[in-house]
Structure formats: C-alpha cells, structure tokens
Enzyme design. Structure first.
Site, PDB file in Angstrom:
ATOM      1  CG  LEU A 148      -3.128  -8.586  -4.124  1.00  0.00           C
ATOM      2  CD1 LEU A 148      -2.476  -9.927  -3.841  1.00  0.00           C
ATOM      3  CD2 LEU A 148      -2.604  -7.509  -3.183  1.00  0.00           C
ATOM      4  CG  ASP A 149      -8.799  -7.982  -3.662  1.00  0.00           C
ATOM      5  OD1 ASP A 149      -9.693  -8.280  -4.468  1.00  0.00           O
ATOM      6  OD2 ASP A 149      -9.017  -7.595  -2.506  1.00  0.00           O
ATOM      7  N   PRO A 150      -8.470  -7.415  -7.566  1.00  0.00           N
ATOM      8  CG  PRO A 150      -9.662  -7.091  -9.546  1.00  0.00           C
ATOM      9  CD  PRO A 150      -9.056  -6.339  -8.401  1.00  0.00           C
TER      10      PRO A 150
END
Length: 949
Positions: A626-628
């Site tokens: 997702l993030d990253p």
C-alpha cells in the site's frame, strides 16, 4: 452386389440391393468451407466403400472444391446430398460454420479449442448450447500419448516442396539461376509423385554440376524425428543428397561437393546442453528444460543454408533461434567460393527457414506471423523487419504455412482416412443424444470427446477455467493441425505450454496480510504454496481455509539453513516478515536463484545486494504493498499522463494511513493494529526528510517526528493529522519530478495519536535496542517493574509513587498518562518476552488494541499533485483512495497490501514481469496491470482536478 444410384431432390433409388431403410447408422462427410484452399476430406472413397459394404449409409455433402470428385464417392456407395440431418455422425477436417450445426449429433473435426483459442470459443459455445458431442482428432491418442490421427507426413512433404521452390526464387533474386527454379509450389502438382519427379529433375541438373559455384555447397538441417521431419526428408531424398552428422556440417558447408546437397537430422542431444556443465541428460531435460540452452545458433546455424523446422516449442524450453541470433547470422561474411564479375557472393549462409511447425514466436522466435498458400513467403531482415509476400531484399526467406497438407489434398485425405477408419464404426454406433457414459467407446475416442450433452467433459472442463482466468496469458498462436500436442490429458498438454506446470511459491509470514495473498494465488490451481511461520495456530487456520497450501512451523530467522533449503524448492518467495528480515531472505534467494517479492521499503541494506541480484539473474520486487506500493503506482499514473501532455510537476504530497473506521476509534490512541505492531511503533521515531517550497527539511530520529504533525483537512469529517515519513526527497529522481518545489510523503492518523505516542517516546518505550531482562532465560518482569526502571525508582515503589513519577516524566500531560494507565503499563501484568522494549510493547499493544468481532478498519490515501501546463495554467490534481475492511472478511490493510503483492507475484510467475535486478513499481508495464486488477478486488480510487489561472 451391384448398386446403381440416381438422385432426385436428395433421395436415392437403389437397384439390386436391400432398402436403405434397414441400414445400421448414417455417417455424413460435410463440405469444407473454412478456407478456399481446403480441398481435403476426412475419408476417401475407399473408406466409404468399406463402410457401405458393412451396411452403413454414407452421405457426402456436395462440393466442387473437394479434390476427390463426387463421382468417386458415388462409385464407392456414397450418396451426394445437401441435407445431412439424418446422420448420427458428421465428420469433417476443419470446423463447420456455427449456423450449420445440427443439434444432438456426433461431430468429429479439428476444433482448435483445447487451448481456449478465442477465435473458436463462439463455436464451442454453440456446440454446448445445441448439446452436440464433439470428438476432436487432435486428442485421439494411444496409451503412450502419441496421436493416432494426423496429417503430419504430408505437412513435411508439402513444406519441403514449397521451400525448394522458394529457394529457387530467392537465389534468382540474389543473382543466381539454379535448378530449383523448375520446382513449383506443392499445390501445383496433381500428386506427390509429380512433385518428386520435378525435384528429381532439379537434382539431375545439380549432379551435372549446374549449381553456381558462387552459391557454394548447400546444407539442409531437419529438426525433429517425427512424421513431419520424415515427410520432408522423403522429398529431400529425391535430390542427389548425402546425410552427414551435425558436427560435420561446418566442413561440408565449406568444401563439400557442389554436385550434391547435404542434409543433417538434428536431435536434442546434438544442440541442447545444461547451462552449468555443458552436458545433456535426457531425463533431466524432460524434468527441467529451463536449465538447458541450445547451441544451435553457434554450432549449426552458421553452416546451414536452409532450416526445415518440425519441432513444437514449449514454454521454458530453449529456442533454436532468437532475434539476437538472427542479427548475428545475417552479418555479411566472405564465402569460400571465389566470386567473379557478374557472379555475386551470397550475403550470408542461412538463406531460408521453412517452419513447418507454424508455431509463432516459438522455437524460431522471430517467426511471428504465419504465411499462407496465397502468399507463402516473407523476408525477415537483421533490422527486425518482416517484408510480406517477397523473396527480395536482405534477410532470411521465411515460409510458415499452417495448413500445408491442404496442398496435397488427395494423398493427405487417403493417409488421414487410413488412420481414422479403425475408429469410425464405434463413433457411428453411438447416439449423440444419449449420456456419454452409456456409449461403448474405446479410450482413444472417449478421451477425445471435448463436449457432450451440453457440457464440457471432465477432462476438458479446464477450457472454461482458461477462458475465465487465463485469457490474457493464453498462447494464441497459429498452430498447425499436424504438430499439435500429443498429451492424453490436459495436465500433460498444459505442461507442454507451461500452463499447468506447477508453480511453487514460498510465503514467509502468516499475519494479517497473508490471507488476501493466499486467496488470490490459490485461485490458480497450478500454484502450490508453502507458508512458513512461527505462529502455529495461524498456520493451521490458513491450511484449513485455502487449497494447495502446505504449512511449515519454523522460525525462519533463527534457522537459516532450513530457510535456504525451503527457498531452493520454490520458484518465488513472498516475504511478509518485518523489513529487517528481508536482506537475509534476499541472500537466500540470490544463492538459489529464486525470485523475491516484498511489500516493504527498498532499504539501504537491500540496495547493497543489487549487484548480486543482477548477477543471479533474478527479480527482486520491493515496495509492492500500500505505502509503499499503491502510492507509487497512483503517483506514476498521474505523472506519466501529465508528461504526455507536456505538463511539468511543481509539487507532490502523499499521505497514507491505516486506521480503525471512525466508529471503532474508541481508545486513547484512536488506533488499532491492522499490520505489524512493531513496524507501526518504530515508524514514529524514524528520521524524516522532505522538500517544502524549495528547501530541504530534516527531522532527526528519536521522536522529533511527532512534533512535526499538521492537521489534514481534505476530509474534514475525519479529524485527521499527518506527519512526514522517511526520506521523501529520494523519490524526485525515480518519479522524474526534479522540477517539484515541494515533495512530501507522510503518515495519516486521527488527531491525538501523535501526542499519545509522544508520551511512550518520553518513557523510553519505543526503544529497539536489545534488552536482556526481557529474554526467556531471565525471571519475568511486570509492567510496573519495567516502568519503575524506566523512570528510575525502586521496583518496590507503591502504585501512587510510580504514577506520580510517570506523570512527571510525561511533563504533567494528563492525556498521555491516561493512555499509559489504559494500556495497563503501571500494573502487575507480565511483560511479554522480547528482544527489546519496543518489541515487548508491540506484543502487549497487539493484545490490547485488536480489531474486535464485527469491527472494521479503514485505509486512506491522498495524493495531491501540482501541474504547470505549457499554457502556463496551474492544475491541482488530487487522487483519493478510501477502502474499508470487511466485517467478517479481510481488513482494508490486508487487502491493499496483500492484493498488489499477490498480483505482482502472479505477474512474475506468468512472465508478465521479467525485468531482472531490483524493481519497484514505477513503470507503466507494472503499475498499469496492477491498478486495473486491484480495482477488480474492490480497491477503487477517485480523482479530482482544479484548474487555476
């Protein structure tokens, strides 16, 4: 018994014989109408004669295109009749038109549906709708898996005639008249005997020394030893030929007798070698073809005038020739012959390829399009161009017709009919409307029934699955009916295409994210997954829930040798372990040449392995969550589109957070754990660097990050705050946005979170340093005792004294003290065993702050990108992603991390991602398919744009 026939309106009058009303069953030979060149039939008159003598009625649809005249079928006892609805079995060579199908009949023909070929799926749908029983010749195989019905030999014969004709034209284009000019295309001869005579005539001229000296000795290489190769060699034998071993090819190509031509038959052992030791082991090759390479390009091709290719290429097996090979082979060389004025030398040795396999993109990689009987030749040059319907210019003459036997239709029909005839009677005696199980078929016929009674048979149910799940990766090539696979089951067939070859994935970790990863990958029954984890209960739950999953209970960090052994047995590793474990896992993957995917940051420790990864020739993908992960992909999609219209990126900010849904943010932290608790805690004490209005801002590690919190008002109703995350400036170059004056990536939380976490930092609880007093070998500590140590008072202190000391340490902040008390950090509960204080706190908070039954989490991601267009206008573009978890399914965090990771893994397994080295998802070929596929999993984002003057 003599019979005389007259025909009126499709009815026959029979003299001196029993009435046809007493026949056993009726067979129909349908008209071939798929191609103007299709002049074959599945049965010849001699087969019809035998059937009628056995008491069967044979109908033959009229056709002026059929090479065997109707009168010959009538003479054999057949009835020429348009209406074939009376027949119980209808046979043909190629597919019938969908609108001519008759319900509940038995049909036999080459359907070309076993790979779910898109062009024939509507035909298959109609066959199912009309409850037709389809028998496919291609699947009629014996107990060894060898096809019993095929045109193979005549593909070889026709192909050899065609390429000799083509060589005559090619030599002429190069300035040389040769005896091959008197050989025509295969369909120009009444039969193969006429063709043989023409080849012999050319051979006679060659034997007289009439081949130009500047051409040099001609060499022909035949690949394969099956019927196709034998058919081609049969025609080649009409020339004054000498067969030599492949290792003698070099010598004869230079100093051979110009009054003859040279041939060699190439088997696997002549050119295949194992990459590591240069040996060939047939048993090992069958199991692991990917470990081998071909030396054809260096040992054989440079001394070959004409290649006659009759082998069917399989995925992950070595190619005979690649595009790069062609470029090298087409470099002009000096021949041994002495050129004289007006007698030009040949540009290179390899002049022609007859790819009888017609396997586009197969063993001859640059053979990407089949040619046709109408336009049989094309030229392929060193600059990768294909010149259609030509024999002129530079390059290699290519001939790759996919229906070669149609050029010799009479002999091909008789040959094919001889093989089919032994199975006709059992087909005739079956009733298409009756259940397949009640029919008395041999295994050869039964195993070739693709559809019956409105359904795909069990053996071919995979076709529907291929249509649904593998449409994008199907091998849609132009395949010759003469060289199709000989497998007796789909499993064997698909293995030859690497479509059913079991792919082995090792998943490290069994936590929150593993569910969606397993759910996505196990949709493909050809993927076997091993999950290795220290969490025994989680492993048991996963193996119960998902198919094709094997559990291994182990601590992969502490047992490196076992980890290495596990990695070696798999094709790909997915690591869901903490980021600190990834370098160790990566080293095991490098040593064993196994691809790796993680959802974590590409850390400096991982970057140090880049050269080793490239040397190993493997793919290591990081930042695929997702993030990253999705943050990169959404950013790059926007940035790339902006650049396409000439816009400049002037600012970029991205904030992301995994939170409890608002209705479940009911604790002092306003937070619950949906991914690695220790990772969440450590994230609050990281250093951070970002660019703001052209100036670099540095935030040191240790807790200062929590003082850099700002209010986030893009969703005012959610009361959010954000703080910078790691080094944002490093993305300027990979994103290609060095023009941006602001570049900031950050973390989202509900307001109040950062202040509460700041209290834990003050108390020294977010400390990753080793803390031996919490090991399993020391007496257990209570939280009260640990806190006494942290604030520097006696372990025996009263609760009130500890509370006052903690309150003082927190700077008299009541909200921070409330959080400490709420978590029970001043009580007598044992501190979990851990390597560090932060590790113990993570385990404790995981137990105190879980998502309860029916509670859901939420993912929020917000990208804001400022653009300056060539007109000077500014545009503020926002991309919003909000995903909620399922009450009884997967968390939003698990979905948004797990699905991108799984999709990337599948893309690597399927060859969609084949870049070697360290990879993050910044290119369109990666982020494009992933963003499209995550939308199908309910991960949907929206965009909004505001144009400023």
């Amino acid at each position: 018994m003599l019979r005389a026939f007259s025909h009126t309106n499709g009815r026959c009058v029979v003299h001196h014989c029993k009435c046809w009303h007493h026949h056993k069953s009726v067979l129909a030979i349908r008209r071939e109408d798929v191609s103007a060149w299709e002049r074959r039939a599945p049965l010849a008159p001699k087969h019809v004669k035998e059937l009628t003598q056995m008491g069967y009625k044979v109908l033959v649809q009229p056709s002026n295109r059929r090479a065997i005249h109707e009168k010959d079928y009538v003479k054999a006892g057949g009835i020429i009749q348009e209406d074939i609805s009376e027949a119980s079995l209808i046979v043909g060579v190629k597919r019938p038109p969908e609108d001519k199908l008759i319900p509940k009949k038995n049909y036999a023909f080459f359907s070309h549906t076993i790979k779910a070929q898109e062009a024939n799926m509507s035909l298959l749908d109609e066959i199912l709708r009309q409850e037709i029983r389809l028998i496919d010749y291609e699947k009629m195989v014996d107990h060894k898996g060898m096809r019993v019905v095929a045109f193979g030999k005549w593909a070889g014969v026709a192909g050899m005639i065609n390429i000799l004709h083509g060589l005559g034209l090619r030599f002429l284009a190069l300035g040389h008249h040769t005896p091959f000019m008197h050989i025509g295309m295969a369909h120009n001869y009444r039969n193969s005997s006429q063709a043989v005579q023409a080849v012999r005539d050319a051979g006679y001229e060659i034997s007289l020394g009439l081949m130009p000296k500047s051409v040099g000795p001609l060499t022909f290489v035949f690949t394969g030893t099956g019927n196709v190769s034998k058919g081609a060699q049969e025609m080649f034998n009409a020339l004054p030929c000498e067969f030599v071993e492949p290792h003698d090819l070099k010598e004869v190509s230079k100093s051979g007798d110009l009054r003859k031509v040279y041939g060699t038959v190439l088997s696997r052992h002549h050119h295949l070698v194992r990459k590591r030791d240069g040996m060939y082991d047939p048993a090992d090759y069958d199991k692991h073809p990917e470990l081998y390479t071909s030396r054809f390009n260096t040992d054989i091709a440079p001394y070959t005038t004409c290649l006659i290719n009759g082998i069917y290429w399989e995925q992950h097996t070595p190619r005979l020739l690649s595009r790069q090979d062609a470029q090298k082979l087409l470099v002009p060389i000096k021949s041994a012959a002495i050129a004289t004025e007006g007698c030009p030398e040949l540009p290179h040795k390899l002049l022609a390829i007859c790819d009888i396999s017609a396997d586009t993109g197969g063993s001859i990689e640059f053979m990407t399009e089949c040619t046709t009987i109408d336009s049989p030749f094309c030229m392929y040059d060193a600059d990768q161009h294909i010149i259609h319907d030509s024999v002129e210019g530079s390059g290699i003459l290519m001939c790759s017709i996919d229906n070669l036997p149609a050029q010799l239709p009479i002999e091909a029909t008789e040959y094919f009919g001889d093989m089919l005839f032994p199975y006709i009677e059992e087909m005739l005696l079956s009733e298409g409307s009756q259940p397949l199980e009640s029919q008395n078929y041999s295994s050869v016929v039964r195993d070739a029934v693709i559809a019956s009674n409105g359904s795909l048979t069990a053996k071919f149910e995979y076709i529907q699955k291929l249509r649904e799940t593998r449409k994008s990766s199907l091998c849609q090539h132009c395949c010759s009916e003469d060289l199709h696979i000989t497998a007796t089951s789909y499993k064997e067939y698909a293995q030859s295409l690497n479509m059913d070859k079991k792919k082995r994935v090792l998943l490290l970790g069994s936590g929150y994210v593993s569910g969606p990863v397993l759910e996505y990958l196990t949709r493909d029954s050809n993927i076997d997954i091993t999950v290795a984890s220290i969490m025994k209960e989680q492993l048991e739950q996963l193996t119960e829930k998902y198919n094709n999953v094997t559990a291994v209970h182990m601590d992969v960090i502490k047992h490196e040798e076992n980890l290495s052994s596990l990695v070696k047995k798999h094709d790909l590793v997915i690591s869901l372990l903490p980021y600190s474990a990834h370098p160790l896992v990566a080293k095991k993957c490098i040593n064993n040449k196994v691809n790796l995917i993680t959802a974590s940051y590409l850390t400096p420790a991982m970057k140090e392995l880049q050269e080793s990864v490239e040397d190993a020739g493997i793919t290591v993908i990081s930042e695929m969550g997702l993030d990253p992960g999705l943050d990169h992909m959404l950013a790059m999609e926007c940035i790339d589109k902006a650049k396409e219209v000439g816009a400049m990126i002037v600012s970029y900010t991205s904030f992301c957070g995994g939170l409890p849904a608002p209705e479940h943010s009911d604790n002092p932290l306003r937070y619950k754990f949906s991914w690695s608790p220790q990772g969440v805690l450590l994230n609050t004490v990281q250093s951070a660097t970002y660019l703001k209005n052209g100036e670099i801002v540095n935030i040191p590690a240790g807790g200062a990050l929590l003082d850099s919190v700002t209010s986030m008002d893009f969703f005012p109703g959610l009361n959010l705050e954000g703080f910078p995350n790691r080094d944002s400036t490093k993305y300027a170059e990979p994103y290609g946005i060095q023009t941006a004056h602001t570049l900031l990536r950050g973390t989202l939380r509900y307001k109040g979170y950062s202040k509460t976490m700041g209290g834990f930092v003050k108390l020294g609880l977010i400390n990753p340093d080793p803390y031996p007093l919490l090991s399993s070998t020391t007496p257990p500590l209570t939280w009260k005792e640990l806190m006494c140590k942290q604030v520097g008072i006696k372990l025996s202190a009263e609760y009130s004294a500890l509370k006052e000391a903690v309150f003082s340490k927190l700077g008299k902040d009541e909200s921070q003290l409330e959080a400490v008390e709420w978590l029970g950090l001043l009580g007598d509960e044992p501190v979990p065993v851990a390597d560090s204080i932060v590790g113990a706190l993570a385990k404790h908070m995981e137990m105190k702050l879980p998502f309860g039954t029916g509670e859901r989490d939420m993912i929020i991601m917000r990208n804001e990108i400022g653009l300056r267009h060539p007109s000077g206008h500014l545009e503020d573009k926002s991309i919003s992603l909000v995903v909620y978890g399922d009450n009884n399914g997967y968390s939003a965090m698990a979905k948004t991390v797990g699905y991108p990771t799984a999709i990337a893994a599948k893309m690597v397994l399927d060859g969609e991602i084949n870049a070697k080295g360290m990879v993050i998802p910044l290119t369109k070929n990666i982020y494009g398919p992933i963003l499209e596929r995550v939308r199908a999993e309910g991960i949907v984002y929206s965009t909004h744009s505001v144009i400023k003057q």
